[in-house]
Write an enzyme that holds these catalytic residues in place. Structure first.
Site, short mmCIF file in Angstrom:
data_model
loop_
_atom_site.label_atom_id
_atom_site.label_comp_id
_atom_site.label_asym_id
_atom_site.label_seq_id
_atom_site.Cartn_x
_atom_site.Cartn_y
_atom_site.Cartn_z
N ASN A 154 42.80 31.67 33.15
CA ASN A 154 43.69 32.48 32.31
C ASN A 154 44.70 31.66 31.50
O ASN A 154 45.12 32.10 30.43
CB ASN A 154 44.39 33.55 33.16
CG ASN A 154 45.28 32.98 34.24
OD1 ASN A 154 45.07 31.85 34.68
ND2 ASN A 154 46.25 33.75 34.67
N GLU A 251 48.18 27.88 44.28
CA GLU A 251 48.75 28.87 43.35
C GLU A 251 47.75 29.99 43.25
O GLU A 251 46.75 29.88 42.53
CB GLU A 251 48.98 28.23 41.98
CG GLU A 251 50.12 27.25 41.92
CD GLU A 251 51.48 27.94 42.00
OE1 GLU A 251 51.54 29.18 41.93
OE2 GLU A 251 52.47 27.22 42.17
N CYS A 285 48.61 36.04 36.89
CA CYS A 285 48.74 36.10 38.34
C CYS A 285 49.98 36.84 38.80
O CYS A 285 49.97 37.56 39.78
CB CYS A 285 48.76 34.68 38.88
SG CYS A 285 50.01 33.66 38.09
N GLU A 459 55.02 24.79 41.93
CA GLU A 459 54.80 23.99 40.72
C GLU A 459 56.08 24.01 39.91
O GLU A 459 56.95 24.88 40.06
CB GLU A 459 53.62 24.55 39.91
CG GLU A 459 52.32 24.38 40.67
CD GLU A 459 51.05 24.49 39.83
OE1 GLU A 459 50.91 25.49 39.11
OE2 GLU A 459 50.21 23.58 39.92
N1 LIG Z 1 49.59 31.61 41.27
C1 LIG Z 1 49.25 31.10 40.10
O1 LIG Z 1 49.93 30.24 39.55
C2 LIG Z 1 48.00 31.56 39.40
C3 LIG Z 1 47.86 31.28 38.03
C4 LIG Z 1 46.70 31.72 37.38
C5 LIG Z 1 45.72 32.41 38.06
N2 LIG Z 1 45.88 32.67 39.38
C6 LIG Z 1 44.87 33.45 40.11
O2 LIG Z 1 43.56 33.01 39.77
C7 LIG Z 1 42.63 34.08 39.89
C8 LIG Z 1 41.80 34.17 38.63
O3 LIG Z 1 41.20 32.96 38.36
P1 LIG Z 1 39.68 32.63 38.73
O4 LIG Z 1 38.85 33.87 38.66
O5 LIG Z 1 39.29 31.44 37.94
O6 LIG Z 1 39.80 32.22 40.27
P2 LIG Z 1 38.68 31.65 41.23
O7 LIG Z 1 39.31 31.60 42.57
O8 LIG Z 1 37.41 32.36 41.08
O9 LIG Z 1 38.41 30.16 40.68
C9 LIG Z 1 39.45 29.23 40.52
C10 LIG Z 1 38.87 27.83 40.45
O10 LIG Z 1 38.36 27.47 41.74
C11 LIG Z 1 37.04 26.96 41.60
N3 LIG Z 1 36.35 27.22 42.87
C12 LIG Z 1 35.69 28.34 43.23
N4 LIG Z 1 35.21 28.19 44.49
C13 LIG Z 1 35.59 26.96 44.92
C14 LIG Z 1 35.40 26.24 46.14
N5 LIG Z 1 34.73 26.76 47.20
N6 LIG Z 1 35.93 25.00 46.24
C15 LIG Z 1 36.63 24.47 45.21
N7 LIG Z 1 36.82 25.10 44.02
C16 LIG Z 1 36.31 26.35 43.89
C17 LIG Z 1 36.49 27.66 40.39
O11 LIG Z 1 35.39 26.97 39.86
C18 LIG Z 1 37.71 27.67 39.48
O12 LIG Z 1 37.84 26.43 38.81
C19 LIG Z 1 43.48 35.33 40.11
O13 LIG Z 1 43.45 35.66 41.47
C20 LIG Z 1 44.87 34.88 39.68
O14 LIG Z 1 45.91 35.60 40.27
C21 LIG Z 1 46.98 32.25 40.07
C1 LIG Z 2 53.38 33.64 33.47
C2 LIG Z 2 52.43 32.47 33.69
C3 LIG Z 2 52.02 32.36 35.15
C4 LIG Z 2 50.62 31.89 35.27
C5 LIG Z 2 49.82 32.83 36.10
O1 LIG Z 2 48.79 33.39 35.70
#
Ligand SMILES: NC(=O)c1ccc[n+]([C@@H]2O[C@H](COP(=O)([O-])OP(=O)(O)OC[C@H]3O[C@@H](n4cnc5c(N)ncnc54)[C@H](O)[C@@H]3O)[C@@H](O)[C@H]2O)c1
Ligand SMILES: CCCCC=O
Length: 485
Positions: A154, A251, A285, A459
């Site tokens: 995202n 995160e 997120c 972070e």
């Molecule tokens: N807290 C934060 O700062 C933050 C920020 C952005 C997004 N997010 C979260 O991310 C999610 C959406 O993103 P997404 O669909 O890409 O998430 P995802 O968990 O499907 O994938 C995230 C990353 O992990 C990798 N991955 C998947 N399985 C893995 C494994 N077994 N070992 C190592 N790497 C692996 C993927 O290839 C990808 O690069 C939402 O839940 C969102 O809330 C959190």
């Molecule tokens: C508001 C930016 C935070 C990143 C999470 O998706």
């Protein structure tokens, strides 16, 4: 669609592009139209090894540089990113489908802020002196070694910078794996860091799916893993890292509450609720997707949110007038529509939207539900789409109890003109990042991260330094040394 060229190769290792077309194909498409933007390959075992070998080889000399020298390179990279902001923003829009109106201000720009911030504090990263009578101790702040960053789709370049900047400022090297859905901007970041003077091997990018991330996490040369992703992925990566006793930053996802009290400035609260649910088409997120509104103001609040949301300009993300774009992928589109159906089936009232947008493609209408109860799927599970749920409440105590009744703990917000109440509510929130009378602002100067299932570590800000360095303690005896016998 502008002709953004295919990157020179899929991976960037040791200061140059590297290809291995034995890897699984990885195609990235413009979510607004489905057109192919670039075609790459996931890393093979040999690419994973190449990247980690490069990062391992580069770490001693990078760690030996002074903080000032490292910081200067990071600050130069920040300047280059700002000069190229439009090009990077267009690339990010093509990769994610987020409106250019957003990417121009929020994505590479935040990455530049982060490189600038950690570039500025790199020279001041020190241990401390501890006087112990005539003896004394001191601590040396040391880098962890080879770090691995794994990104979500995202905020691709922002996530890469939020990991790279503190890691590199502390003297670590990094192998970054972007999401398989958004592989492009991290490669540009690698080019820019090289142009800024970063030694080869300090920042490397390899592409791949979950298994590539898994291979990186399992490698014994890796000292730390920072993941941005979903809670289920976080659980797997945390467990794998624990086997090697590696440091982690997690995160992860959220289902954050936004509490609107009846004394709030309604215009501000309406704007915040819109930002907290529909920016990036809801794919954020920390979004405040559970909007708790005090009963007396609920009808008016709902009417105002509905009226404003109807003005969203849904269109081609590359058109700067557009402020609401498509979902990133078919999967996210399907997930979002299935949650909307669950909301209807479980008895919530659909106030607005609820369908795929007539424009076609992967667009889902901005959707508002009222009469949502705490047990409904749309109130309990992370959707990661443009779905806002309204939940009425009577008292502060009740709202807090319900707001905290979740496994997630990423973020929370409160709107009230009673500042005593605002601070009391924030103190009671079980969330890592909170906002009073605003929402979703994440300046680099403020730590960001979650509690409970939403994450481990922080972070940004000085807090990130603790997650990319460790202290060596040194006791200095000034004599004499006494013994029992
Ligand atoms: N807290 C934060 O700062 C933050 C920020 C952005 C997004 N997010 C979260 O991310 C999610 C959406 O993103 P997404 O669909 O890409 O998430 P995802 O968990 O499907 O994938 C995230 C990353 O992990 C990798 N991955 C998947 N399985 C893995 C494994 N077994 N070992 C190592 N790497 C692996 C993927 O290839 C990808 O690069 C939402 O839940 C969102 O809330 C959190
Ligand atoms: C508001 C930016 C935070 C990143 C999470 O998706």
């Amino acid at each position: 669609m502008p002709n953004i060229k295919q990157p020179e190769a899929s991976h960037y290792i040791n200061g140059q592009y590297v290809e291995d077309n034995a890897g699984t194909e990885l195609v990235t498409r413009y979510p607004a139209t489905g057109e192919v933007v670039a075609s790459l390959y996931a890393a093979t075992n040999s690419i994973v090894d190449h990247a980690l070998t490069a990062a391992d080889a580069a770490r001693a000399s990078w760690a030996a540089m002074t903080g000032s020298e490292r910081g200067r390179i990071l600050r130069k990279a920040a300047d280059i990113i700002r000069e190229r902001n439009r090009e990077l923003s267009v690339l990010e829009t093509l990769d994610t489908g987020k409106p250019l109106q957003e990417t121009l201000v929020a994505d590479a720009a935040s990455g530049a802020d982060c490189l600038e911030y950690f570039g500025a504090i790199a020279a001041g990263l020190t241990g401390e002196h501890i006087q112990l009578g005539k003896d004394f101790a001191y601590t040396i702040r040391e880098p962890l070694g080879v770090c691995v960053g794994i990104g979500a789709w995202n905020y691709p370049i922002q996530i890469a910078c939020w990991k790279a900047a503190p890691a590199l400022a502390c003297g670590n090297t990094l192998v970054f794996k972007p999401s398989e859905m958004t592989p492009l901007s991290a490669l540009k970041l690698a080019e820019i860091l090289t142009e800024a003077g970063l030694p080869d091997g300090v920042f490397n990018v390899i592409q791949g799916y979950g298994e590539t991330g898994g291979a990186l996490v399992d490698d014994s040369r890796v000292a730390k893993v920072s993941l941005t992703g979903s809670v289920p992925t976080g659980r797997k990566v945390y467990a794998a890292a624990a086997k090697g006793m590696k440091h982690v930053t997690m995160e992860l996802g959220g289902k954050s509450p936004l509490l609107i009290f009846d004394d709030a400035s309604l215009d501000d609260a309406v704007s915040a609720a819109i930002n907290a649910n529909f920016y990036s088409s809801g794919q954020i997120c920390s979004n405040g997707t559970r909007v708790f509104v005090q009963k007396g103001i609920l009808p008016e609040f709902l009417a105002r949110v509905k009226e404003r949301t109807q003005k969203a300009i849904i269109g081609d993300p590359l058109d700067e007038a557009t402020n609401f774009g498509p979902m990133i992928s078919q999967a996210q589109f399907d997930i979002t529509l299935s949650y909307i159906q669950k909301g209807i089936d479980e008895g919530a009232t659909l106030v607005l939207g609820g369908k795929a947008h007539h424009k076609g493609g992967l667009y889902v209408e901005p959707t508002i539900f009222s009469d949502v109860t705490d047990d409904m799927s749309i109130a309990r599970e992370e959707i990661f789409g443009p779905v806002m749920s309204f939940l009425p409440f009577d008292t502060e105590e009740e709202a807090l109890r319900r707001a905290n009744d979740t496994e997630f703990g990423l973020a929370a917000g409160v709107f009230t003109s009673d500042l005593t109440r605002a601070h009391r509510v924030v103190a009671a929130f079980e969330a890592g990042t909170c906002w009073i009378n605003t929402y979703n602002l994440t300046p680099i100067e403020m730590p960001f991260g979650g509690t409970k299932a939403s994450g481990v570590g922080r972070e940004n800000a000085k807090a990130a330094i603790e997650h990319y360095s460790e202290l060596k303690s040194v006791y200095v005896g000034m004599g004499p040394v006494e013994a029992a016998f």
